[in-house]
Design a protein around this motif. Structure first.
Motif, short mmCIF file in Angstrom:
data_model
loop_
_atom_site.label_atom_id
_atom_site.label_comp_id
_atom_site.label_asym_id
_atom_site.label_seq_id
_atom_site.Cartn_x
_atom_site.Cartn_y
_atom_site.Cartn_z
N GLN A 46 -3.48 6.17 -6.80
CA GLN A 46 -2.50 5.63 -5.85
C GLN A 46 -1.64 4.42 -6.05
OE1 GLN A 46 -4.20 6.27 -2.15
NE2 GLN A 46 -4.04 8.33 -1.96
N LYS A 47 -0.33 4.47 -5.98
CA LYS A 47 0.32 3.16 -6.10
C LYS A 47 0.30 2.53 -4.78
CE LYS A 47 3.03 4.95 -9.92
NZ LYS A 47 4.50 5.14 -10.55
N ARG A 48 -0.29 1.36 -4.87
CA ARG A 48 -0.40 0.62 -3.60
C ARG A 48 0.36 -0.71 -3.68
NH1 ARG A 48 -4.21 2.32 0.33
NH2 ARG A 48 -5.48 4.12 -0.63
N CYS A 49 0.76 -1.12 -2.63
CA CYS A 49 1.67 -2.65 -2.42
C CYS A 49 0.38 -3.55 -2.49
CB CYS A 49 2.30 -2.75 -1.43
SG CYS A 49 3.11 -4.28 -1.26
N GLU A 50 0.33 -4.54 -3.37
CA GLU A 50 -0.72 -5.47 -3.33
C GLU A 50 -0.50 -6.56 -2.10
OE1 GLU A 50 1.07 -8.76 -6.50
OE2 GLU A 50 -0.17 -7.33 -7.26
N ILE A 51 0.37 -6.59 -1.47
CA ILE A 51 0.59 -7.34 -0.39
C ILE A 51 0.01 -6.97 0.95
CG2 ILE A 51 2.21 -8.77 1.20
CD1 ILE A 51 3.88 -9.05 -1.25
N ASP A 52 0.48 -5.71 1.35
CA ASP A 52 -0.11 -4.86 2.62
C ASP A 52 -1.13 -3.54 2.37
OD1 ASP A 52 1.92 -2.91 1.76
OD2 ASP A 52 3.21 -3.44 3.35
N GLY A 53 -1.35 -3.29 1.11
CA GLY A 53 -2.00 -2.20 0.69
C GLY A 53 -1.55 -0.69 1.07
N GLN A 54 -0.25 -0.87 1.56
CA GLN A 54 0.32 0.43 1.85
C GLN A 54 0.49 1.38 0.44
OE1 GLN A 54 4.08 0.02 3.76
NE2 GLN A 54 4.38 2.21 4.01
N VAL A 55 0.14 2.63 0.82
CA VAL A 55 0.42 3.60 -0.35
C VAL A 55 1.81 4.04 -0.21
CG1 VAL A 55 0.02 5.95 -1.23
CG2 VAL A 55 -1.76 4.71 -0.13
N LEU A 56 2.47 3.80 -1.53
CA LEU A 56 3.97 4.13 -1.68
C LEU A 56 4.34 5.41 -2.40
CD1 LEU A 56 4.61 0.60 -3.21
CD2 LEU A 56 4.82 1.09 -0.85
N THR A 57 5.36 5.61 -2.08
CA THR A 57 6.00 6.94 -2.62
C THR A 57 7.11 6.67 -3.77
OG1 THR A 57 7.77 7.06 -1.07
CG2 THR A 57 6.21 8.42 -0.49
N GLU A 58 7.45 7.48 -4.45
CA GLU A 58 8.46 7.00 -5.75
C GLU A 58 9.82 6.56 -5.07
OE1 GLU A 58 7.99 7.21 -8.97
OE2 GLU A 58 6.00 7.66 -8.44
N ASP A 59 10.27 6.80 -3.89
CA ASP A 59 11.51 6.37 -3.46
C ASP A 59 11.32 4.80 -3.05
OD1 ASP A 59 12.58 8.74 -3.94
OD2 ASP A 59 12.17 9.49 -1.76
N GLU A 60 10.08 4.58 -2.60
CA GLU A 60 9.87 3.37 -2.31
C GLU A 60 9.34 2.08 -3.48
OE1 GLU A 60 7.66 3.66 1.97
OE2 GLU A 60 6.56 4.46 0.32
N ILE A 61 9.43 2.51 -4.54
CA ILE A 61 9.15 1.80 -5.93
C ILE A 61 10.50 1.42 -6.52
CG2 ILE A 61 7.89 1.49 -7.92
CD1 ILE A 61 5.95 3.47 -6.49
#
Length: 162
Positions: A46-61
């Motif tokens: 899963q693609k996760r934000c390294e700051i808050d650990g949230q799992v990201l969708t393609e639209d959020e990247i």
């Protein structure tokens, strides 16, 4: 037939030829998938934000340029669309050189074929191919008989002035 890696055009002078770039070699490597040992389910990342650990969708990247290890500059689609890229899909041939004069290391990793894209491109694509070397023709010696004509004598007479 191999799958095209790049579609574009080669241009030289006023001629532009649509081409596809295809790999000249095949990979015979065996590829494995990771599975969960207990139930055989595939392991996914899963693609996760390294700051808050949230799992990201393609639209959020998005995209960013890394200036230093800790500094990123965000790049938007508008930033990229405004860039002038006249040769993004075309390769301009400036000169032909002898292949032996190029260091093989500079060819990069991999061998590729450039093929004409479609029937319309076949004819102009042949202009890029090297011409077959012709064997020197045997010398033909011919003798021509020439007729020598004597030089004409001048027939004009000068008038004597009085």
């Amino acid at each position: 037939m191999p799958r095209a890696m790049w579609n574009g055009a080669i241009s030289f002078g006023l001629v532009t030829v649509p081409i596809t770039l295809e790999p000249a070699t095949e990979s015979h490597d065996v590829h494995f998938r990771q599975v969960h040992v207990e139930d055989g389910g595939r392991v996914r990342y899963q693609k996760r934000c390294e700051i808050d650990g949230q799992v990201l969708t393609e639209d959020e990247i998005g995209k960013a340029y890394e200036v230093t290890k800790d500094e990123l500059i965000p790049i938007t689609g508008d930033d990229l669309s405004g860039m002038p890229l006249p040769t993004a899909r075309a390769v301009e041939v400036v000169a032909f050189i002898d292949a032996g004069s190029v260091d093989p290391v500079s060819f990069g990793a991999g061998d590729y074929y450039a093929r004409p894209k479609g029937e319309v491109a076949n004819k102009p694509y042949t202009l890029l191919m090297p011409k077959p070397k012709k064997k020197p023709a045997a010398k033909k010696t011919t003798t021509a008989k020439t007729k020598k004509t004597p030089a004409k004598k001048s027939t004009s007479r000068r008038r004597k002035s009085a």
